[in-house]
Design a protein around this motif. Structure first.
Motif, mmCIF file in Angstrom:
data_model
loop_
_atom_site.group_PDB
_atom_site.id
_atom_site.type_symbol
_atom_site.label_atom_id
_atom_site.label_comp_id
_atom_site.label_asym_id
_atom_site.label_seq_id
_atom_site.Cartn_x
_atom_site.Cartn_y
_atom_site.Cartn_z
ATOM 1 N N GLU A 61 4.235 -0.125 2.511
ATOM 2 C CA GLU A 61 3.203 -0.881 3.230
ATOM 3 C C GLU A 61 3.304 -2.362 2.868
ATOM 4 O O GLU A 61 3.558 -2.722 1.719
ATOM 5 C CB GLU A 61 1.798 -0.367 2.882
ATOM 6 C CG GLU A 61 1.459 0.966 3.475
ATOM 7 C CD GLU A 61 1.297 0.951 4.990
ATOM 8 O OE1 GLU A 61 0.952 -0.111 5.561
ATOM 9 O OE2 GLU A 61 1.536 2.001 5.602
ATOM 10 N N ALA A 62 3.074 -3.209 3.858
ATOM 11 C CA ALA A 62 3.187 -4.657 3.666
ATOM 12 C C ALA A 62 2.291 -5.160 2.541
ATOM 13 O O ALA A 62 2.721 -5.992 1.727
ATOM 14 C CB ALA A 62 2.864 -5.383 4.964
ATOM 15 N N ILE A 63 1.061 -4.654 2.468
ATOM 16 C CA ILE A 63 0.133 -5.126 1.426
ATOM 17 C C ILE A 63 0.640 -4.783 0.027
ATOM 18 O O ILE A 63 0.471 -5.549 -0.913
ATOM 19 C CB ILE A 63 -1.315 -4.597 1.661
ATOM 20 C CG1 ILE A 63 -2.303 -5.254 0.700
ATOM 21 C CG2 ILE A 63 -1.395 -3.091 1.529
ATOM 22 C CD1 ILE A 63 -2.610 -6.674 1.006
ATOM 23 N N TRP A 64 1.289 -3.624 -0.113
ATOM 24 C CA TRP A 64 1.853 -3.252 -1.421
ATOM 25 C C TRP A 64 2.983 -4.218 -1.778
ATOM 26 O O TRP A 64 3.034 -4.752 -2.887
ATOM 27 C CB TRP A 64 2.349 -1.811 -1.432
ATOM 28 C CG TRP A 64 2.938 -1.442 -2.761
ATOM 29 C CD1 TRP A 64 4.255 -1.406 -3.102
ATOM 30 C CD2 TRP A 64 2.222 -1.108 -3.947
ATOM 31 N NE1 TRP A 64 4.402 -1.073 -4.420
ATOM 32 C CE2 TRP A 64 3.174 -0.881 -4.965
ATOM 33 C CE3 TRP A 64 0.858 -0.980 -4.254
ATOM 34 C CZ2 TRP A 64 2.809 -0.527 -6.263
ATOM 35 C CZ3 TRP A 64 0.496 -0.627 -5.550
ATOM 36 C CH2 TRP A 64 1.462 -0.412 -6.534
ATOM 37 N N LYS A 65 3.873 -4.433 -0.830
ATOM 38 C CA LYS A 65 5.035 -5.295 -1.089
ATOM 39 C C LYS A 65 4.619 -6.724 -1.396
ATOM 40 O O LYS A 65 5.193 -7.363 -2.280
ATOM 41 C CB LYS A 65 5.982 -5.280 0.108
ATOM 42 C CG LYS A 65 6.719 -3.970 0.281
ATOM 43 C CD LYS A 65 7.616 -4.036 1.508
ATOM 44 C CE LYS A 65 8.398 -2.765 1.717
ATOM 45 N NZ LYS A 65 9.258 -2.845 2.912
ATOM 46 N N SER A 66 3.616 -7.231 -0.683
ATOM 47 C CA SER A 66 3.229 -8.633 -0.859
ATOM 48 C C SER A 66 2.343 -8.870 -2.080
ATOM 49 O O SER A 66 2.451 -9.915 -2.719
ATOM 50 C CB SER A 66 2.533 -9.150 0.390
ATOM 51 O OG SER A 66 1.288 -8.501 0.583
ATOM 52 N N ASP A 67 1.491 -7.901 -2.424
ATOM 53 C CA ASP A 67 0.488 -8.165 -3.462
ATOM 54 C C ASP A 67 0.685 -7.386 -4.759
ATOM 55 O O ASP A 67 0.153 -7.801 -5.800
ATOM 56 C CB ASP A 67 -0.915 -7.849 -2.931
ATOM 57 C CG ASP A 67 -1.363 -8.807 -1.847
ATOM 58 O OD1 ASP A 67 -0.552 -9.634 -1.391
ATOM 59 O OD2 ASP A 67 -2.532 -8.734 -1.449
ATOM 60 N N PHE A 68 1.400 -6.258 -4.715
ATOM 61 C CA PHE A 68 1.398 -5.380 -5.888
ATOM 62 C C PHE A 68 2.769 -4.985 -6.419
ATOM 63 O O PHE A 68 2.902 -4.647 -7.587
ATOM 64 C CB PHE A 68 0.596 -4.104 -5.566
ATOM 65 C CG PHE A 68 -0.786 -4.396 -5.054
ATOM 66 C CD1 PHE A 68 -1.758 -4.931 -5.886
ATOM 67 C CD2 PHE A 68 -1.117 -4.155 -3.730
ATOM 68 C CE1 PHE A 68 -3.036 -5.213 -5.414
ATOM 69 C CE2 PHE A 68 -2.389 -4.432 -3.248
ATOM 70 C CZ PHE A 68 -3.352 -4.964 -4.096
ATOM 71 N N LYS A 69 3.782 -5.002 -5.579
ATOM 72 C CA LYS A 69 5.115 -4.547 -5.973
ATOM 73 C C LYS A 69 5.627 -5.329 -7.189
ATOM 74 O O LYS A 69 5.488 -6.535 -7.271
ATOM 75 C CB LYS A 69 6.096 -4.713 -4.811
ATOM 76 C CG LYS A 69 7.467 -4.165 -5.101
ATOM 77 C CD LYS A 69 8.383 -4.322 -3.899
ATOM 78 C CE LYS A 69 9.767 -3.808 -4.208
ATOM 79 N NZ LYS A 69 10.657 -3.965 -3.068
ATOM 80 N N GLY A 70 6.191 -4.592 -8.141
ATOM 81 C CA GLY A 70 6.779 -5.209 -9.322
ATOM 82 C C GLY A 70 5.796 -5.532 -10.429
ATOM 83 O O GLY A 70 6.195 -6.014 -11.488
#
Length: 113
Positions: A61-70
């Motif tokens: 999901e875009a929100i995961w990739k932009s705000d939480f990934k890593g």
């Protein structure tokens, strides 16, 4: 009663409902994007699934990739994130008699029936 946590816009979710209908089961649809789960409800669902919070998150999901990934999060923080952003919750989830599965593939539903 069987419960299915459902997103009507998701093809897999619609397939889960079709699977239950084909088998002739009565079920309750929970549109979790409209009726957001509480922290307590999500913790119960995770216990029924017998998985860790990170395993319930849709990591594409875009929100995961932009705000939480890593980033590193505790289990409680991940639960709070899913409560705030329910779109991150994997779907469909089918619950029956205090056991639950993520119905991907759809045939996983048989594991709780």
């Amino acid at each position: 009663m069987i419960k299915i946590y459902h997103n009507p816009r998701c093809a897999k979710s619609r397939q889960g409902i079709a699977f239950l209908e084909e088998k002739g089961f009565d079920y309750e649809v929970i549109k979790y994007l409209e009726n957001t789960l509480s922290v307590k409800e999500l913790k119960i669902l995770l216990d029924q699934l017998d998985i860790k919070p990170i395993e319930l998150i849709r990591k594409n999901e875009a929100i995961w990739k932009s705000d939480f990934k890593g980033k590193e999060f505790s289990n409680d923080e991940l639960i709070e994130i899913m409560v705030k952003y329910p779109k991150l919750i994997e779907r469909p989830i089918v619950v029956h008699q205090n056991k639950a599965v993520i119905a991907r593939p759809i045939e996983n539903i048989d594991n709780v029936l």
